[in-house]
Scaffold this motif. Sequence first.
Motif, PDB file in Angstrom:
ATOM      1  N   ASP A  17     -31.066  40.206  66.800  1.00  0.00           N
ATOM      2  CA  ASP A  17     -29.725  39.063  67.045  1.00  0.00           C
ATOM      3  C   ASP A  17     -28.907  39.936  66.145  1.00  0.00           C
ATOM      4  O   ASP A  17     -27.484  40.311  66.194  1.00  0.00           O
ATOM      5  N   ALA A  18     -29.788  40.355  64.700  1.00  0.00           N
ATOM      6  CA  ALA A  18     -29.008  40.703  64.187  1.00  0.00           C
ATOM      7  C   ALA A  18     -27.595  41.920  63.822  1.00  0.00           C
ATOM      8  O   ALA A  18     -27.200  42.527  64.121  1.00  0.00           O
ATOM      9  N   TYR A  19     -29.581  43.284  64.297  1.00  0.00           N
ATOM     10  CA  TYR A  19     -29.091  44.246  64.208  1.00  0.00           C
ATOM     11  C   TYR A  19     -28.393  44.814  65.866  1.00  0.00           C
ATOM     12  O   TYR A  19     -28.061  45.757  65.703  1.00  0.00           O
ATOM     13  N   ASP A  61     -23.331  46.223  68.116  1.00  0.00           N
ATOM     14  CA  ASP A  61     -21.780  46.442  68.830  1.00  0.00           C
ATOM     15  C   ASP A  61     -20.939  46.302  68.226  1.00  0.00           C
ATOM     16  O   ASP A  61     -19.850  47.013  68.482  1.00  0.00           O
ATOM     17  N   PHE A  62     -20.612  46.085  66.578  1.00  0.00           N
ATOM     18  CA  PHE A  62     -19.763  46.124  65.821  1.00  0.00           C
ATOM     19  C   PHE A  62     -19.527  47.344  65.590  1.00  0.00           C
ATOM     20  O   PHE A  62     -18.192  48.695  65.567  1.00  0.00           O
ATOM     21  N   PHE A  87     -36.238  49.844  64.151  1.00  0.00           N
ATOM     22  CA  PHE A  87     -35.068  49.564  65.615  1.00  0.00           C
ATOM     23  C   PHE A  87     -35.105  51.291  66.023  1.00  0.00           C
ATOM     24  O   PHE A  87     -34.207  51.903  65.543  1.00  0.00           O
ATOM     25  N   ASP A  88     -35.455  51.377  67.421  1.00  0.00           N
ATOM     26  CA  ASP A  88     -35.173  52.700  67.906  1.00  0.00           C
ATOM     27  C   ASP A  88     -34.769  52.625  69.142  1.00  0.00           C
ATOM     28  O   ASP A  88     -34.816  51.260  70.200  1.00  0.00           O
ATOM     29  N   PRO A  89     -34.094  53.605  69.407  1.00  0.00           N
ATOM     30  CA  PRO A  89     -32.447  53.529  71.979  1.00  0.00           C
ATOM     31  C   PRO A  89     -33.819  53.105  71.975  1.00  0.00           C
ATOM     32  O   PRO A  89     -34.898  53.441  72.382  1.00  0.00           O
ATOM     33  N   CYS A  90     -33.484  52.558  73.525  1.00  0.00           N
ATOM     34  CA  CYS A  90     -35.021  52.100  74.269  1.00  0.00           C
ATOM     35  C   CYS A  90     -35.266  53.391  74.527  1.00  0.00           C
ATOM     36  O   CYS A  90     -34.380  53.863  74.847  1.00  0.00           O
ATOM     37  N   PRO A 108     -36.319  46.476  82.337  1.00  0.00           N
ATOM     38  CA  PRO A 108     -37.997  46.128  81.884  1.00  0.00           C
ATOM     39  C   PRO A 108     -38.228  46.481  80.620  1.00  0.00           C
ATOM     40  O   PRO A 108     -38.751  45.273  79.717  1.00  0.00           O
ATOM     41  N   ARG A 109     -38.052  47.797  80.097  1.00  0.00           N
ATOM     42  CA  ARG A 109     -38.602  47.655  78.864  1.00  0.00           C
ATOM     43  C   ARG A 109     -38.151  47.100  77.248  1.00  0.00           C
ATOM     44  O   ARG A 109     -39.115  46.949  76.357  1.00  0.00           O
ATOM     45  N   CYS A 110     -37.198  47.090  77.254  1.00  0.00           N
ATOM     46  CA  CYS A 110     -36.410  46.297  76.714  1.00  0.00           C
ATOM     47  C   CYS A 110     -35.255  45.355  76.339  1.00  0.00           C
ATOM     48  O   CYS A 110     -35.094  44.281  75.402  1.00  0.00           O
ATOM     49  N   SER A 111     -35.751  44.033  77.965  1.00  0.00           N
ATOM     50  CA  SER A 111     -35.592  42.917  77.891  1.00  0.00           C
ATOM     51  C   SER A 111     -34.169  42.741  77.957  1.00  0.00           C
ATOM     52  O   SER A 111     -33.494  41.699  77.619  1.00  0.00           O
ATOM     53  N   GLY A 112     -33.041  44.219  78.058  1.00  0.00           N
ATOM     54  CA  GLY A 112     -32.034  44.280  78.236  1.00  0.00           C
ATOM     55  C   GLY A 112     -31.315  44.837  76.620  1.00  0.00           C
ATOM     56  O   GLY A 112     -29.780  44.211  76.392  1.00  0.00           O
ATOM     57  N   ARG A 113     -32.103  44.628  76.095  1.00  0.00           N
ATOM     58  CA  ARG A 113     -31.471  44.600  74.403  1.00  0.00           C
ATOM     59  C   ARG A 113     -31.097  45.960  74.140  1.00  0.00           C
ATOM     60  O   ARG A 113     -29.641  46.356  72.872  1.00  0.00           O
ATOM     61  N   GLY A 114     -31.331  46.822  74.275  1.00  0.00           N
ATOM     62  CA  GLY A 114     -30.879  48.741  74.432  1.00  0.00           C
ATOM     63  C   GLY A 114     -31.816  49.189  73.205  1.00  0.00           C
ATOM     64  O   GLY A 114     -30.974  50.222  73.041  1.00  0.00           O
ATOM     65  N   PHE A 115     -32.779  48.378  72.464  1.00  0.00           N
ATOM     66  CA  PHE A 115     -33.875  49.089  71.649  1.00  0.00           C
ATOM     67  C   PHE A 115     -34.746  48.391  71.529  1.00  0.00           C
ATOM     68  O   PHE A 115     -34.760  47.575  72.213  1.00  0.00           O
TER      69      PHE A 115
END
Length: 158
Positions: A98-100, A105-106, A130-133, A147-154
Amino acid sequence: MTLTYKDAACYELFRPADGVVLGRIRRGVYQVAGEAPCTLQPYTGTVCELDGRLAIKLRSAGVLGYLDGLQVMTDEGECLQLRQVRRPADWRSLDDPDAYRAFRDFAMFLEESGQARPRPLELKLAAAPFDPCPECNDHYGFAEDCPRCSGRGFVPEI
Ligand SMILES: [Zn+2]
């Protein structure tokens, strides 16, 4: 998607032909296999930029090889390979997803509004485990249902 070398991560250097592990890289410090894990002294070499390319530069002299993604080409024409391995659990990094996400986003906000990203922010993001999804590449519109990243993007790097 080509995997790229990350300075903050840990790797094993191995020979694909027979799988023999020749050494390891931790945070840019190279040590030949068989020596105790990175006490920094003595070390075998470092990963650094030479002539615009990343190279494993040996402490004694010369260059072990040049990086192309996670491949390492030696001067003798041998193709070696880096395999990312887990970081030690006690290494501090931006490992809260979440912090990442908030930092990412910032950073995106700054980029989209034409502002420079502060260097500490860049370093914090680059050092995160982390790596980009590989599925959606954090692309707006695809990431949400990914489905791979559950919407996180990474995704976690390993
Ligand atoms: Zn995804």
